[in-house]
Design a protein around this motif. Structure first.
Motif, PDB file in Angstrom:
ATOM      1  N   VAL A  33       0.815  -1.210   0.000  1.00 29.24           N
ATOM      2  CA  VAL A  33       0.000   0.000   0.000  1.00 29.24           C
ATOM      3  C   VAL A  33       0.855   1.269   0.000  1.00 29.24           C
ATOM      4  N   ASP A  34       2.144   1.139   0.353  1.00 30.12           N
ATOM      5  CA  ASP A  34       3.030   2.291   0.447  1.00 30.12           C
ATOM      6  C   ASP A  34       3.745   2.638  -0.858  1.00 30.12           C
ATOM      7  N   VAL A  35       3.688   1.745  -1.834  1.00 30.78           N
ATOM      8  CA  VAL A  35       4.571   1.874  -3.000  1.00 30.78           C
ATOM      9  C   VAL A  35       4.417   3.214  -3.702  1.00 30.78           C
ATOM     10  N   ASN A  36       3.193   3.665  -3.948  1.00 28.75           N
ATOM     11  CA  ASN A  36       2.999   4.930  -4.665  1.00 28.75           C
ATOM     12  C   ASN A  36       3.587   6.111  -3.893  1.00 28.75           C
ATOM     13  N   ASP A  37       3.394   6.118  -2.574  1.00 28.27           N
ATOM     14  CA  ASP A  37       3.923   7.214  -1.768  1.00 28.27           C
ATOM     15  C   ASP A  37       5.449   7.157  -1.691  1.00 28.27           C
ATOM     16  N   LEU A  41       8.067  10.078  -3.039  1.00 32.62           N
ATOM     17  CA  LEU A  41       9.161  10.635  -2.247  1.00 32.62           C
ATOM     18  C   LEU A  41      10.481  10.540  -3.010  1.00 32.62           C
ATOM     19  N   LEU A  42      10.754   9.392  -3.619  1.00 33.96           N
ATOM     20  CA  LEU A  42      12.013   9.219  -4.347  1.00 33.96           C
ATOM     21  C   LEU A  42      12.097  10.167  -5.542  1.00 33.96           C
ATOM     22  N   ARG A  43      10.979  10.423  -6.191  1.00 27.65           N
ATOM     23  CA  ARG A  43      11.002  11.315  -7.359  1.00 27.65           C
ATOM     24  C   ARG A  43      11.386  12.738  -6.979  1.00 27.65           C
ATOM     25  N   ARG A  44      11.091  13.136  -5.750  1.00 29.18           N
ATOM     26  CA  ARG A  44      11.449  14.513  -5.360  1.00 29.18           C
ATOM     27  C   ARG A  44      12.739  14.565  -4.538  1.00 29.18           C
ATOM     28  N   THR A  45      13.372  13.417  -4.311  1.00 32.30           N
ATOM     29  CA  THR A  45      14.626  13.392  -3.544  1.00 32.30           C
ATOM     30  C   THR A  45      15.710  12.667  -4.333  1.00 32.30           C
ATOM     31  N   PHE A  46      15.745  11.362  -4.257  1.00 32.78           N
ATOM     32  CA  PHE A  46      16.793  10.548  -4.875  1.00 32.78           C
ATOM     33  C   PHE A  46      16.938  10.806  -6.366  1.00 32.78           C
ATOM     34  N   TYR A  47      15.817  10.908  -7.074  1.00 30.49           N
ATOM     35  CA  TYR A  47      15.870  11.071  -8.530  1.00 30.49           C
ATOM     36  C   TYR A  47      16.662  12.311  -8.937  1.00 30.49           C
ATOM     37  N   ILE A  48      16.533  13.386  -8.165  1.00 27.07           N
ATOM     38  CA  ILE A  48      17.181  14.641  -8.571  1.00 27.07           C
ATOM     39  C   ILE A  48      18.415  14.972  -7.737  1.00 27.07           C
ATOM     40  N   CYS A  64      12.647   8.752 -15.063  1.00 21.89           N
ATOM     41  CA  CYS A  64      13.270   7.770 -15.935  1.00 21.89           C
ATOM     42  C   CYS A  64      12.595   6.415 -15.719  1.00 21.89           C
ATOM     43  N   THR A  65      12.032   5.839 -16.778  1.00 27.39           N
ATOM     44  CA  THR A  65      11.322   4.563 -16.665  1.00 27.39           C
ATOM     45  C   THR A  65      12.219   3.470 -16.104  1.00 27.39           C
ATOM     46  N   GLU A  66      13.465   3.422 -16.582  1.00 24.90           N
ATOM     47  CA  GLU A  66      14.390   2.397 -16.124  1.00 24.90           C
ATOM     48  C   GLU A  66      14.735   2.568 -14.653  1.00 24.90           C
ATOM     49  N   LEU A  67      14.854   3.802 -14.197  1.00 25.71           N
ATOM     50  CA  LEU A  67      15.124   4.049 -12.778  1.00 25.71           C
ATOM     51  C   LEU A  67      13.918   3.664 -11.935  1.00 25.71           C
ATOM     52  N   GLU A  68      12.718   3.933 -12.451  1.00 23.45           N
ATOM     53  CA  GLU A  68      11.501   3.529 -11.743  1.00 23.45           C
ATOM     54  C   GLU A  68      11.498   2.011 -11.519  1.00 23.45           C
ATOM     55  N   GLU A  69      11.841   1.271 -12.567  1.00 22.61           N
ATOM     56  CA  GLU A  69      11.863  -0.184 -12.461  1.00 22.61           C
ATOM     57  C   GLU A  69      12.933  -0.643 -11.476  1.00 22.61           C
ATOM     58  N   VAL A 153      18.672   2.058  -2.671  1.00 22.24           N
ATOM     59  CA  VAL A 153      18.136   3.406  -2.907  1.00 22.24           C
ATOM     60  C   VAL A 153      17.653   3.968  -1.582  1.00 22.24           C
ATOM     61  N   ALA A 154      17.901   5.248  -1.368  1.00 19.69           N
ATOM     62  CA  ALA A 154      17.415   5.879  -0.134  1.00 19.69           C
ATOM     63  C   ALA A 154      17.098   7.344  -0.383  1.00 19.69           C
ATOM     64  N   GLY A 155      16.159   7.849   0.368  1.00 23.12           N
ATOM     65  CA  GLY A 155      15.811   9.258   0.252  1.00 23.12           C
ATOM     66  C   GLY A 155      15.083   9.746   1.488  1.00 23.12           C
ATOM     67  N   THR A 156      15.328  11.001   1.835  1.00 24.98           N
ATOM     68  CA  THR A 156      14.646  11.651   2.955  1.00 24.98           C
ATOM     69  C   THR A 156      14.072  12.976   2.484  1.00 24.98           C
ATOM     70  N   ASP A 157      12.832  13.242   2.834  1.00 29.56           N
ATOM     71  CA  ASP A 157      12.213  14.525   2.509  1.00 29.56           C
ATOM     72  C   ASP A 157      13.102  15.657   2.992  1.00 29.56           C
ATOM     73  N   HIS A 158      13.254  16.677   2.161  1.00 28.23           N
ATOM     74  CA  HIS A 158      14.181  17.765   2.477  1.00 28.23           C
ATOM     75  C   HIS A 158      13.920  18.392   3.838  1.00 28.23           C
ATOM     76  N   SER A 159      12.661  18.513   4.222  1.00 26.62           N
ATOM     77  CA  SER A 159      12.332  19.161   5.489  1.00 26.62           C
ATOM     78  C   SER A 159      12.543  18.251   6.699  1.00 26.62           C
ATOM     79  N   TRP A 160      12.881  16.981   6.445  1.00 27.45           N
ATOM     80  CA  TRP A 160      13.076  16.029   7.542  1.00 27.45           C
ATOM     81  C   TRP A 160      14.515  15.548   7.662  1.00 27.45           C
ATOM     82  N   ARG A 161      15.409  16.187   6.983  1.00 30.49           N
ATOM     83  CA  ARG A 161      16.809  15.780   7.064  1.00 30.49           C
ATOM     84  C   ARG A 161      17.447  16.254   8.363  1.00 30.49           C
ATOM     85  N   ARG A 162      18.571  15.618   8.709  1.00 30.30           N
ATOM     86  CA  ARG A 162      19.317  15.922   9.939  1.00 30.30           C
ATOM     87  C   ARG A 162      18.518  15.592  11.202  1.00 30.30           C
TER      88      ARG A 162
END
Length: 241
Positions: A33-37, A41-48, A64-69, A153-162
């Motif tokens: 159930v969490d996959v979409n969320d 998150l990864l699209r706005r953190t890890f991806y960029i 990137c389709t390949e990165l999504e997979e 792969v890992a990512g943290t929302d910008h406002s929740w870092r540190r």
């Protein structure tokens, strides 16, 4: 690969929600159930933010389709963990999966994937991952081990870092890895800051090469901006035996 890093039946530690020392977030295993969320998150953190992705503009215009997979491949193996705020929003994620210590010679190895990749930008990423595997030679360093858990792969929302989120996610991954009876936890880092974090968490560097030396046809494949100058592999031996 991001704030960490740029890849199970569930253990007791991973199957329940775990209260943190700071009550503003909790850690739990990623569920279907969490996959979409998680992907949002990864699209706005890890991806960029990940240095290799950023250096070539992998996701500048569209995901990137390949990165999504790649990100989705291991997400439901029971070794991926999320951090949630009090409202249940996912604010951090660490995706991991079980891999063989030595890649099979059956056309599914990273170099074969790179050769066959139709996306020229993602192809560069795959070539670096292939060179990383070939250079680390983990099968020679750990000849008695057949499997490892790879933090992919890992990512943290910008406002929740540190806030220690990624450290706690890695700690839960380590517990789940031990529960599987797997002795090696692997973390690859393209980020200078991720490398320092890995060292603080007790990981040992087993491979390091400057990006300027990872070349195809005599030309560096990808050279991220400083201070992200080295491609590295870290491992932590868990000694389950």
């Amino acid at each position: 690969m991001n704030e960490r890093k740029c890849f199970f039946c569930v253990s007791t530690a991973s199957s329940r929600s775990i209260n943190m020392s700071k009550p503003e977030y909790t850690i739990d295993v990623v569920k279907e159930v969490d996959v979409n969320d998680v992907m949002a998150l990864l699209r706005r953190t890890f991806y960029i933010d990940e240095p290799l992705n950023a250096a070539i503009g992998l996701c500048t215009n569209n995901p990137c389709t390949e990165l999504e997979e790649y990100c989705k491949k291991s997400i439901l193996e029971g070794l991926s963990f999320k951090a949630m705020d009090k409202e249940g929003n996912i604010v951090g994620v660490c995706i991991s999966g079980v891999d063989p210590v030595k890649e099979p010679d059956d056309g599914t190895d990273l170099r074969s994937q790179a050769i066959n990749c139709k996306n020229p930008k993602f192809q560069k990423i795959l070539y670096i991952l292939a060179m990383r595997n070939e250079g680390a030679k983990l099968w020679e360093k750990y000849p008695n081990e057949q499997k490892l858990v790879d933090i992919k792969v890992a990512g943290t929302d910008h406002s929740w870092r540190r806030k220690g989120i990624m450290n706690r996610l890695v700690e839960e991954t380590e517990k789940a890895t031990k529960a599987r009876g797997i002795n090696i936890l692997r973390m690859d880092t393209s980020s200078y800051y991720s490398a320092k974090s890995a060292e603080r968490q007790g990981f040992t560097q087993v491979y390091s090469v400057p990006y300027t030396e990872l070349k195809m046809d005599g030309v560096p494949i990808i050279v991220p901006d400083p201070p992200h100058v080295d491609d590295r592999v870290y491992v932590k031996i868990l000694n389950n035996n």
